[in-house]
Motif scaffolding. Sequence first.
Motif, mmCIF file in Angstrom:
data_model
loop_
_atom_site.group_PDB
_atom_site.id
_atom_site.type_symbol
_atom_site.label_atom_id
_atom_site.label_comp_id
_atom_site.label_asym_id
_atom_site.label_seq_id
_atom_site.Cartn_x
_atom_site.Cartn_y
_atom_site.Cartn_z
ATOM 1 N N PHE A 251 0.855 -1.240 -0.071
ATOM 2 C CA PHE A 251 -0.040 0.103 -0.101
ATOM 3 C C PHE A 251 0.869 1.261 -0.116
ATOM 4 C CE2 PHE A 251 -2.373 -3.502 2.066
ATOM 5 C CZ PHE A 251 -3.368 -3.453 1.472
ATOM 6 N N LYS A 252 0.433 2.155 -0.742
ATOM 7 C CA LYS A 252 0.812 3.599 -0.498
ATOM 8 C C LYS A 252 -0.215 4.775 -0.420
ATOM 9 C CE LYS A 252 1.166 5.080 -5.352
ATOM 10 N NZ LYS A 252 2.183 5.728 -6.345
ATOM 11 N N ILE A 253 0.383 5.657 -0.008
ATOM 12 C CA ILE A 253 -0.597 6.934 0.272
ATOM 13 C C ILE A 253 -0.322 7.690 -1.024
ATOM 14 C CG2 ILE A 253 -1.255 8.787 1.758
ATOM 15 C CD1 ILE A 253 -1.427 6.268 2.973
ATOM 16 N N GLY A 254 -1.517 7.762 -1.788
ATOM 17 C CA GLY A 254 -1.672 8.461 -2.891
ATOM 18 C C GLY A 254 -2.085 9.898 -2.618
ATOM 19 N N GLU A 255 -2.680 10.390 -3.681
ATOM 20 C CA GLU A 255 -3.179 11.854 -3.676
ATOM 21 C C GLU A 255 -4.427 11.901 -2.882
ATOM 22 O OE1 GLU A 255 -4.386 13.268 -7.309
ATOM 23 O OE2 GLU A 255 -2.116 13.047 -8.223
ATOM 24 N N LYS A 256 -4.543 13.170 -1.903
ATOM 25 C CA LYS A 256 -5.673 13.297 -1.039
ATOM 26 C C LYS A 256 -5.504 12.372 0.022
ATOM 27 C CE LYS A 256 -8.916 15.119 -4.640
ATOM 28 N NZ LYS A 256 -10.165 14.964 -5.272
ATOM 29 N N ALA A 257 -4.405 11.800 0.411
ATOM 30 C CA ALA A 257 -4.085 11.020 1.556
ATOM 31 C C ALA A 257 -4.828 9.759 1.446
ATOM 32 C CB ALA A 257 -4.257 11.891 2.891
ATOM 33 N N GLN A 258 -5.173 9.112 0.103
ATOM 34 C CA GLN A 258 -5.921 8.013 0.208
ATOM 35 C C GLN A 258 -4.824 6.953 0.067
ATOM 36 O OE1 GLN A 258 -8.647 8.840 -3.105
ATOM 37 N NE2 GLN A 258 -10.426 9.308 -1.670
ATOM 38 N N ARG A 259 -5.190 5.694 0.699
ATOM 39 C CA ARG A 259 -4.232 4.412 0.596
ATOM 40 C C ARG A 259 -4.757 3.642 -0.825
ATOM 41 N NH1 ARG A 259 -4.060 -0.544 4.790
ATOM 42 N NH2 ARG A 259 -6.011 -0.996 3.594
ATOM 43 N N GLU A 260 -3.644 3.558 -1.633
ATOM 44 C CA GLU A 260 -3.498 2.847 -2.795
ATOM 45 C C GLU A 260 -2.946 1.517 -2.704
ATOM 46 O OE1 GLU A 260 -1.894 5.060 -5.806
ATOM 47 O OE2 GLU A 260 -3.130 6.979 -5.418
ATOM 48 N N GLU A 261 -3.812 0.456 -3.418
ATOM 49 C CA GLU A 261 -3.153 -0.792 -3.480
ATOM 50 C C GLU A 261 -2.395 -1.017 -4.571
ATOM 51 O OE1 GLU A 261 -6.646 -3.497 -3.891
ATOM 52 O OE2 GLU A 261 -6.977 -3.429 -1.932
ATOM 53 N N LEU A 262 -1.114 -1.650 -4.340
ATOM 54 C CA LEU A 262 -0.104 -1.761 -5.381
ATOM 55 C C LEU A 262 -0.085 -3.370 -5.327
ATOM 56 C CD1 LEU A 262 2.452 0.963 -5.223
ATOM 57 C CD2 LEU A 262 0.580 0.698 -6.961
ATOM 58 N N TRP A 263 -0.394 -4.026 -6.253
ATOM 59 C CA TRP A 263 -0.015 -5.548 -6.536
ATOM 60 C C TRP A 263 1.171 -5.954 -7.352
ATOM 61 C CZ3 TRP A 263 -3.459 -9.282 -4.239
ATOM 62 C CH2 TRP A 263 -4.670 -8.904 -3.856
ATOM 63 N N ASP A 264 1.820 -6.923 -7.191
ATOM 64 C CA ASP A 264 2.945 -7.299 -8.070
ATOM 65 C C ASP A 264 2.567 -6.944 -9.573
ATOM 66 O OD1 ASP A 264 4.364 -8.135 -5.978
ATOM 67 O OD2 ASP A 264 4.115 -10.322 -6.126
ATOM 68 N N TYR A 265 1.247 -7.354 -9.812
ATOM 69 C CA TYR A 265 0.854 -7.067 -11.366
ATOM 70 C C TYR A 265 -0.508 -6.334 -11.352
ATOM 71 C CZ TYR A 265 4.023 -10.900 -11.860
ATOM 72 O OH TYR A 265 5.100 -12.105 -11.641
ATOM 73 N N PRO A 266 -0.743 -5.479 -12.258
ATOM 74 C CA PRO A 266 -2.001 -4.741 -12.405
ATOM 75 C C PRO A 266 -3.177 -5.665 -12.544
ATOM 76 C CG PRO A 266 -0.658 -4.470 -14.448
ATOM 77 C CD PRO A 266 0.242 -5.131 -13.481
ATOM 78 N N PRO A 267 -4.113 -5.672 -11.700
ATOM 79 C CA PRO A 267 -5.214 -6.408 -11.530
ATOM 80 C C PRO A 267 -5.751 -6.582 -13.155
ATOM 81 C CG PRO A 267 -5.125 -5.145 -9.654
ATOM 82 C CD PRO A 267 -4.188 -4.719 -10.392
ATOM 83 N N GLU A 268 -6.076 -5.256 -13.682
ATOM 84 C CA GLU A 268 -6.750 -5.219 -15.067
ATOM 85 C C GLU A 268 -5.877 -6.291 -15.925
ATOM 86 O OE1 GLU A 268 -8.211 -1.998 -18.319
ATOM 87 O OE2 GLU A 268 -6.438 -1.650 -17.140
ATOM 88 N N ALA A 269 -4.671 -6.111 -16.075
ATOM 89 C CA ALA A 269 -3.804 -7.089 -17.076
ATOM 90 C C ALA A 269 -4.044 -8.554 -16.401
ATOM 91 C CB ALA A 269 -2.507 -6.839 -16.809
ATOM 92 N N LEU A 270 -4.156 -8.868 -15.326
ATOM 93 C CA LEU A 270 -4.561 -10.078 -14.888
ATOM 94 C C LEU A 270 -5.683 -10.769 -15.467
ATOM 95 C CD1 LEU A 270 -2.936 -10.104 -11.267
ATOM 96 C CD2 LEU A 270 -1.771 -11.380 -13.178
ATOM 97 N N ARG A 271 -6.668 -9.978 -15.085
ATOM 98 C CA ARG A 271 -8.138 -10.407 -15.477
ATOM 99 C C ARG A 271 -8.125 -10.517 -17.143
ATOM 100 N NH1 ARG A 271 -13.013 -9.675 -13.197
ATOM 101 N NH2 ARG A 271 -14.926 -9.016 -14.370
#
Length: 453
Positions: A251-271
């Motif tokens: 996880f990382k804190i993105g814009e507007k202090a929102q927590r963002e999920e970061l997977w090893d691979y983008p979920p869209e590409a896996l899907r």
Amino acid sequence: MCDVERLISTGENEEIEFKENFDFNGIVETAVAFANKRGGVILVGVRNNGTVVGVQTGRETLRDWANRISQNTDPPIIPELEVEDINGKKVLCIKIDEYPIKPVMFRGRAYMRVGSSNKRLNAREIAELYYRSIRHSWDYITISAGLEEINSEAVREFVEVAKNRGRLNVLEGEDLETILEKLELVRDGKPTRALILLFGNDPQKYFPHALVRIAKFRGSEIEDEITIDGNLFNQVEEALKFIRKHINIRFKIGEKAQREELWDYPPEALREAVINAIAHRDYAEPDEIQIKIFNDRIIFWNPGGLPFELKIEDLYRPHPSRPRNKLIAKVFYYFGYIEKWGSGIERILRALREYNLPEPKFEEVFGGFQVTFYKDIYTEEHLRELGLNDRQIRAVLYVKEKGSITNKEYQELCKVSRITATRDLSELVEKGILMRVGRGKRGIKYVIQMMQK
């Protein structure tokens, strides 16, 4: 069951042929003729007049004849063989399905079943047969099953989702069978292969190889594995669930202090990779989809290569849609698995780029199509574990962003001498992290090895 007695009483016709013995040429020629028409059954051990004389068969006989028919037909026919006992005499029943893309050839010749005989086709007839056949695909063919084999609740859920997405119009009070007929999933009251695979209670009863096999590897050892059956919607969701179980998330804190999920691979590409493998595999091939998860990559393999109109290099740029299974692809589109025709590979490429990951590797190997995703193992945490110093870590992260680094750029980035830059870069090459490319003092640069296509 083949119901040999009933077939014998019917007599030879466009869908039934009697063979007294194992006549290789005659059996394969008839198999081709059936495949080019509506399919049919060859009964071995029965004379032309319907007298049962029987044949000697065993497990090896069945396997041998299945292989001989497949190996001597182009494209290969996969017959169904079974033995039935008639008054103490064995009759071999060879069932041949209609082949969706015609013509099927035997020794460079095409045959068509006409009446109770096989007609050799000329060049014009072969061309006509081909153009007629390409209107439909393998999954369009109906099978001998009742609509009670279909999970009506699964169909209703699909219809509701497709309606909400605005992709399917259904009249008020319209019954399921009518809806399925409009979708071409039912013809003449019979379910198509697509319907069984998409909504069947037990698709593997008819298509035992319609499975997804996934394994997580630690080195060369299998750490965890699963074989997924059921309908195609279940296969998509369960495959993605297993993959997510075995890849990392941070996880990382993105814009507007929102927590963002970061997977090893983008979920869209896996899907997209999973959906493409399931939607476009060759279900006529007796193989399973295979997904292999390693620490540094994921490999997706499905039976059946690219359509003959496409080449591997075409996949890296916009290209037309060529679905192998048109009905399955259409239903996946209605459901939202496919967002836009022909956009699946483009979505994979875009998603990987946005994650700053290497481009995937596309290959036609082992009689199928394979996609490999490479993991970004070059995080600051991992690089530190490899024993890199702060300068080297900064340089690798720089290469990830910019694509390459020169000795001079290294000196400027890290505020070091040329000798130190050369030593640090050489260590990165020795560790297999960077690769030296180019020639001459000004032409040499360093790139991350995994970023090479």
